[in-house]
Design a protein around this motif. Sequence first.
Motif, PDB file in Angstrom:
ATOM      1  N   SER A  22      -4.837  -0.536  -4.718  1.00  0.00           N
ATOM      2  CA  SER A  22      -3.740  -0.363  -3.757  1.00  0.00           C
ATOM      3  C   SER A  22      -2.604  -1.348  -4.007  1.00  0.00           C
ATOM      4  N   VAL A  23      -2.894  -2.435  -4.720  1.00  0.00           N
ATOM      5  CA  VAL A  23      -1.875  -3.458  -4.954  1.00  0.00           C
ATOM      6  C   VAL A  23      -1.320  -3.384  -6.382  1.00  0.00           C
ATOM      7  N   ARG A  24      -1.340  -2.193  -6.969  1.00  0.00           N
ATOM      8  CA  ARG A  24      -0.633  -1.920  -8.234  1.00  0.00           C
ATOM      9  C   ARG A  24       0.415  -0.846  -7.954  1.00  0.00           C
ATOM     10  N   PRO A  25       1.530  -1.232  -7.332  1.00  0.00           N
ATOM     11  CA  PRO A  25       2.510  -0.232  -6.898  1.00  0.00           C
ATOM     12  C   PRO A  25       3.453   0.263  -7.996  1.00  0.00           C
ATOM     13  N   PHE A  26       3.281  -0.221  -9.222  1.00  0.00           N
ATOM     14  CA  PHE A  26       4.214   0.151 -10.289  1.00  0.00           C
ATOM     15  C   PHE A  26       3.606   1.096 -11.324  1.00  0.00           C
ATOM     16  N   VAL A  27       2.490   1.723 -10.964  1.00  0.00           N
ATOM     17  CA  VAL A  27       1.907   2.738 -11.841  1.00  0.00           C
ATOM     18  C   VAL A  27       2.932   3.854 -12.031  1.00  0.00           C
ATOM     19  N   THR A  28       2.943   4.451 -13.211  1.00  0.00           N
ATOM     20  CA  THR A  28       3.934   5.485 -13.506  1.00  0.00           C
ATOM     21  C   THR A  28       3.314   6.883 -13.412  1.00  0.00           C
ATOM     22  N   HIS A  29       4.189   7.874 -13.294  1.00  0.00           N
ATOM     23  CA  HIS A  29       3.718   9.255 -13.275  1.00  0.00           C
ATOM     24  C   HIS A  29       3.077   9.616 -14.615  1.00  0.00           C
ATOM     25  N   ARG A  30       3.587   9.045 -15.696  1.00  0.00           N
ATOM     26  CA  ARG A  30       3.006   9.296 -17.025  1.00  0.00           C
ATOM     27  C   ARG A  30       1.575   8.802 -17.084  1.00  0.00           C
TER      28      ARG A  30
ATOM     29  N   LEU B  50       0.819  -1.210   0.000  1.00  0.00           N
ATOM     30  CA  LEU B  50       0.000   0.000   0.000  1.00  0.00           C
ATOM     31  C   LEU B  50       0.850   1.256   0.000  1.00  0.00           C
ATOM     32  N   ASN B  51       1.883   1.273   0.815  1.00  0.00           N
ATOM     33  CA  ASN B  51       2.711   2.471   0.910  1.00  0.00           C
ATOM     34  C   ASN B  51       3.541   2.712  -0.347  1.00  0.00           C
ATOM     35  N   HIS B  52       3.999   1.626  -0.977  1.00  0.00           N
ATOM     36  CA  HIS B  52       4.676   1.784  -2.264  1.00  0.00           C
ATOM     37  C   HIS B  52       3.730   2.478  -3.258  1.00  0.00           C
ATOM     38  N   THR B  53       2.461   2.085  -3.215  1.00  0.00           N
ATOM     39  CA  THR B  53       1.477   2.660  -4.141  1.00  0.00           C
ATOM     40  C   THR B  53       1.209   4.125  -3.827  1.00  0.00           C
ATOM     41  N   ILE B  54       0.975   4.436  -2.564  1.00  0.00           N
ATOM     42  CA  ILE B  54       0.722   5.820  -2.167  1.00  0.00           C
ATOM     43  C   ILE B  54       1.849   6.736  -2.623  1.00  0.00           C
ATOM     44  N   GLU B  55       3.076   6.244  -2.534  1.00  0.00           N
ATOM     45  CA  GLU B  55       4.234   7.073  -2.886  1.00  0.00           C
ATOM     46  C   GLU B  55       4.254   7.463  -4.362  1.00  0.00           C
ATOM     47  N   LYS B  56       3.542   6.731  -5.217  1.00  0.00           N
ATOM     48  CA  LYS B  56       3.480   7.104  -6.624  1.00  0.00           C
ATOM     49  C   LYS B  56       2.570   8.309  -6.845  1.00  0.00           C
ATOM     50  N   PHE B  57       1.653   8.547  -5.911  1.00  0.00           N
ATOM     51  CA  PHE B  57       0.693   9.644  -6.048  1.00  0.00           C
ATOM     52  C   PHE B  57       1.112  10.897  -5.287  1.00  0.00           C
TER      53      PHE B  57
END
Length: 235
Positions: A112-120, A33-40
Amino acid sequence: MIFAVILAGGTGSRMGSTDMPKQFLEIKGKPILNHTIEKFLPNPQFEKIIVLSPKAWIGHTKELVRKHTGKNDKIAVIEGGATRNETIMNAINYIDREYGLDDDTVIVTHDSVRPFVTHRIIDENIKTALSCGACDTVIPATDTIVEGDGDAITAIPDRRRMYQGQTPQSFKAKLLRDSYNSLTDDEKEILTDAAKILVMKGIKVKLVQGETFNIKITYPYDLKIARSLLDEETE
């Protein structure tokens, strides 16, 4: 206003023998979850990042947010619903109460369990939802898609028109809520995701190009892939 909606309301039953929902499992010393939050978090366009948690895990979720992001007023943890779409409606109702909704309020909903979403991908979701009202992140299907009735093939669709759905899925929040509320109970029963709400109402949902590595961590094997991807990110 634009809001990130992180869907952490599931229990992760397909992960197998674990005593906690999969979004709280750790990879490289940090919950998924935290890995994912950090992308946003770095995106300045978000008014708030709303994390929706199972009721029994709200306290735990708040503690993980505090531990890994510090005291961050940009993040709110609230209760999810019984289904994915009820969880999204909880987020929209929270936004309505706290900020008010207008026709251009946008939500970017993400597993929440897709932590590899990109900024693009996130930026393209915001841009497309603002201009078109709704979008879904997808990648082209690489395998032949077979439709069947359980023990026999009933159709083989043209693969060139087939896509694998990912997240984010992004919407003008008022449009999504009004469309959802106009569905019958029977129509709500057959929903599989939020984009289908608008498709059922005949509203166009635009496609945003995803990435093959934007995986959803669902099964134990996915954890191995996720660890490898995180190794690559830190190299």
